[in-house]
Design a protein around this motif. Structure first.
Motif, PDB file in Angstrom:
ATOM      1  N   ASP A 100      42.530  52.531  23.892  1.00  0.00           N
ATOM      2  CA  ASP A 100      41.307  53.527  24.497  1.00  0.00           C
ATOM      3  C   ASP A 100      42.217  54.523  25.407  1.00  0.00           C
ATOM      4  OD1 ASP A 100      39.539  52.351  23.253  1.00  0.00           O
ATOM      5  OD2 ASP A 100      38.795  51.005  24.846  1.00  0.00           O
ATOM      6  N   ARG A 101      43.232  54.152  26.140  1.00  0.00           N
ATOM      7  CA  ARG A 101      43.841  54.875  27.473  1.00  0.00           C
ATOM      8  C   ARG A 101      44.854  55.726  26.685  1.00  0.00           C
ATOM      9  NH1 ARG A 101      46.527  51.669  32.229  1.00  0.00           N
ATOM     10  NH2 ARG A 101      44.599  50.725  32.157  1.00  0.00           N
ATOM     11  N   HIS A 102      45.547  55.606  25.636  1.00  0.00           N
ATOM     12  CA  HIS A 102      46.608  56.271  25.218  1.00  0.00           C
ATOM     13  C   HIS A 102      46.190  56.926  23.683  1.00  0.00           C
ATOM     14  CE1 HIS A 102      49.149  55.504  28.360  1.00  0.00           C
ATOM     15  NE2 HIS A 102      48.802  54.088  28.387  1.00  0.00           N
ATOM     16  N   GLY A 103      45.146  56.581  23.017  1.00  0.00           N
ATOM     17  CA  GLY A 103      44.659  57.190  21.871  1.00  0.00           C
ATOM     18  C   GLY A 103      45.409  56.512  20.416  1.00  0.00           C
ATOM     19  N   ASP A 104      45.019  57.147  19.547  1.00  0.00           N
ATOM     20  CA  ASP A 104      45.352  56.605  18.149  1.00  0.00           C
ATOM     21  C   ASP A 104      46.667  56.288  17.749  1.00  0.00           C
ATOM     22  OD1 ASP A 104      42.585  56.714  17.485  1.00  0.00           O
ATOM     23  OD2 ASP A 104      42.706  58.768  16.507  1.00  0.00           O
ATOM     24  N   ARG A 105      47.628  57.136  18.261  1.00  0.00           N
ATOM     25  CA  ARG A 105      49.094  56.941  18.059  1.00  0.00           C
ATOM     26  C   ARG A 105      49.536  55.581  18.586  1.00  0.00           C
ATOM     27  NH1 ARG A 105      54.174  60.671  20.008  1.00  0.00           N
ATOM     28  NH2 ARG A 105      55.659  59.710  18.711  1.00  0.00           N
ATOM     29  N   LEU A 106      49.142  55.270  19.743  1.00  0.00           N
ATOM     30  CA  LEU A 106      49.550  53.987  20.173  1.00  0.00           C
ATOM     31  C   LEU A 106      48.745  52.696  19.624  1.00  0.00           C
ATOM     32  CD1 LEU A 106      51.205  52.335  22.160  1.00  0.00           C
ATOM     33  CD2 LEU A 106      49.436  52.530  24.012  1.00  0.00           C
ATOM     34  N   ALA A 107      47.506  52.986  19.337  1.00  0.00           N
ATOM     35  CA  ALA A 107      46.657  52.068  18.708  1.00  0.00           C
ATOM     36  C   ALA A 107      47.413  51.676  17.340  1.00  0.00           C
ATOM     37  CB  ALA A 107      45.269  52.572  18.600  1.00  0.00           C
ATOM     38  N   ALA A 108      47.922  52.607  16.595  1.00  0.00           N
ATOM     39  CA  ALA A 108      48.346  52.198  15.458  1.00  0.00           C
ATOM     40  C   ALA A 108      49.736  51.458  15.535  1.00  0.00           C
ATOM     41  CB  ALA A 108      48.903  53.655  14.749  1.00  0.00           C
ATOM     42  N   VAL A 109      50.575  51.619  16.582  1.00  0.00           N
ATOM     43  CA  VAL A 109      51.692  50.991  16.823  1.00  0.00           C
ATOM     44  C   VAL A 109      51.261  49.465  17.567  1.00  0.00           C
ATOM     45  CG1 VAL A 109      53.433  50.775  18.601  1.00  0.00           C
ATOM     46  CG2 VAL A 109      53.062  52.964  17.766  1.00  0.00           C
ATOM     47  N   LEU A 110      50.319  49.531  18.186  1.00  0.00           N
ATOM     48  CA  LEU A 110      49.725  47.952  18.581  1.00  0.00           C
ATOM     49  C   LEU A 110      49.295  47.202  17.559  1.00  0.00           C
ATOM     50  CD1 LEU A 110      47.915  49.376  22.005  1.00  0.00           C
ATOM     51  CD2 LEU A 110      50.207  48.082  21.825  1.00  0.00           C
ATOM     52  N   ARG A 111      48.850  47.757  16.649  1.00  0.00           N
ATOM     53  CA  ARG A 111      48.379  47.060  15.600  1.00  0.00           C
ATOM     54  C   ARG A 111      49.518  46.065  14.901  1.00  0.00           C
ATOM     55  NH1 ARG A 111      44.344  51.123  14.698  1.00  0.00           N
ATOM     56  NH2 ARG A 111      45.615  52.155  13.478  1.00  0.00           N
ATOM     57  N   VAL A 112      50.761  46.849  14.746  1.00  0.00           N
ATOM     58  CA  VAL A 112      51.942  46.082  13.945  1.00  0.00           C
ATOM     59  C   VAL A 112      52.738  45.606  15.051  1.00  0.00           C
ATOM     60  CG1 VAL A 112      51.290  47.466  11.936  1.00  0.00           C
ATOM     61  CG2 VAL A 112      52.971  48.383  13.815  1.00  0.00           C
ATOM     62  N   ALA A 113      52.635  45.727  16.259  1.00  0.00           N
ATOM     63  CA  ALA A 113      53.607  45.459  17.080  1.00  0.00           C
ATOM     64  C   ALA A 113      53.586  43.783  17.440  1.00  0.00           C
ATOM     65  CB  ALA A 113      53.623  46.005  18.449  1.00  0.00           C
ATOM     66  N   SER A 114      54.812  43.227  17.919  1.00  0.00           N
ATOM     67  CA  SER A 114      54.851  42.068  18.451  1.00  0.00           C
ATOM     68  C   SER A 114      55.131  42.144  19.876  1.00  0.00           C
ATOM     69  CB  SER A 114      56.283  41.284  17.835  1.00  0.00           C
ATOM     70  OG  SER A 114      56.208  41.532  16.387  1.00  0.00           O
ATOM     71  N   PHE A 115      54.660  40.903  20.469  1.00  0.00           N
ATOM     72  CA  PHE A 115      54.454  41.046  22.080  1.00  0.00           C
ATOM     73  C   PHE A 115      55.063  39.788  22.538  1.00  0.00           C
ATOM     74  CE2 PHE A 115      50.777  42.920  20.140  1.00  0.00           C
ATOM     75  CZ  PHE A 115      50.795  44.217  20.653  1.00  0.00           C
ATOM     76  N   LEU A 116      55.915  40.191  23.551  1.00  0.00           N
ATOM     77  CA  LEU A 116      56.664  38.881  24.295  1.00  0.00           C
ATOM     78  C   LEU A 116      55.782  38.871  25.854  1.00  0.00           C
ATOM     79  CD1 LEU A 116      60.293  39.559  24.022  1.00  0.00           C
ATOM     80  CD2 LEU A 116      58.850  38.166  22.707  1.00  0.00           C
ATOM     81  N   VAL A 117      55.251  37.757  26.196  1.00  0.00           N
ATOM     82  CA  VAL A 117      54.716  37.650  27.487  1.00  0.00           C
ATOM     83  C   VAL A 117      55.315  36.586  28.424  1.00  0.00           C
ATOM     84  CG1 VAL A 117      52.802  36.712  28.491  1.00  0.00           C
ATOM     85  CG2 VAL A 117      52.414  37.751  26.463  1.00  0.00           C
ATOM     86  N   ASN A 118      56.125  37.427  29.360  1.00  0.00           N
ATOM     87  CA  ASN A 118      57.232  36.877  30.276  1.00  0.00           C
ATOM     88  C   ASN A 118      58.403  36.168  29.272  1.00  0.00           C
ATOM     89  OD1 ASN A 118      55.643  37.318  32.407  1.00  0.00           O
ATOM     90  ND2 ASN A 118      54.500  35.240  32.532  1.00  0.00           N
ATOM     91  N   GLY A 119      58.470  36.948  28.269  1.00  0.00           N
ATOM     92  CA  GLY A 119      60.002  36.818  27.638  1.00  0.00           C
ATOM     93  C   GLY A 119      59.637  35.825  26.465  1.00  0.00           C
ATOM     94  N   ILE A 120      58.324  35.414  26.163  1.00  0.00           N
ATOM     95  CA  ILE A 120      58.160  34.487  25.235  1.00  0.00           C
ATOM     96  C   ILE A 120      57.178  35.039  24.269  1.00  0.00           C
ATOM     97  CG2 ILE A 120      57.141  32.127  24.487  1.00  0.00           C
ATOM     98  CD1 ILE A 120      57.981  31.571  27.437  1.00  0.00           C
ATOM     99  N   ALA A 121      57.336  34.785  22.892  1.00  0.00           N
ATOM    100  CA  ALA A 121      56.607  35.402  21.928  1.00  0.00           C
ATOM    101  C   ALA A 121      55.126  35.088  22.212  1.00  0.00           C
ATOM    102  CB  ALA A 121      57.124  35.233  20.545  1.00  0.00           C
TER     103      ALA A 121
END
Length: 92
Positions: free
Chosen positions: A48-69
């Motif tokens: 919501d904050r950054h728009g469609d371009r980031l939304a598209a990246v977030l849909r396919v991204a992987s995430f690490l939380v404190n270095g752990i998947a």
């Protein structure tokens, strides 16, 4: 004498770090967001904050939380956590 006002607890903010295409889509390498939420909540806020371009990246991204998947995006994030947003990388 005790204070009659109940204490409120505020979750420590979360640090979001963007890499590669996520950095380009967000227009920054890092930002902080309110804590006390799940990864799904945080990514919805970021989209919501950054728009469609980031939304598209977030849909396919992987995430690490404190270095752990992070595989369960509905689990509350630890207070003060660092979230790394890793878009798919090409190459070898």
């Amino acid at each position: 004498m005790t204070d009659p006002t109940p204490a409120t607890t505020v979750a420590a903010p979360l640090t979001v770090r963007y890499f590669a295409g996520a950095r380009a889509a967000a227009g920054r390498s890092e930002e902080t967001v309110p804590g006390g939420r799940s990864l799904d909540d945080v990514t919805a806020d970021l989209a919501d904050r950054h728009g469609d371009r980031l939304a598209a990246v977030l849909r396919v991204a992987s995430f690490l939380v404190n270095g752990i998947a992070c595989h369960d995006r509905r689990t509350p994030l630890p207070a003060g956590a660092t979230i790394d947003v890793l878009p798919p990388f090409a190459g070898g």
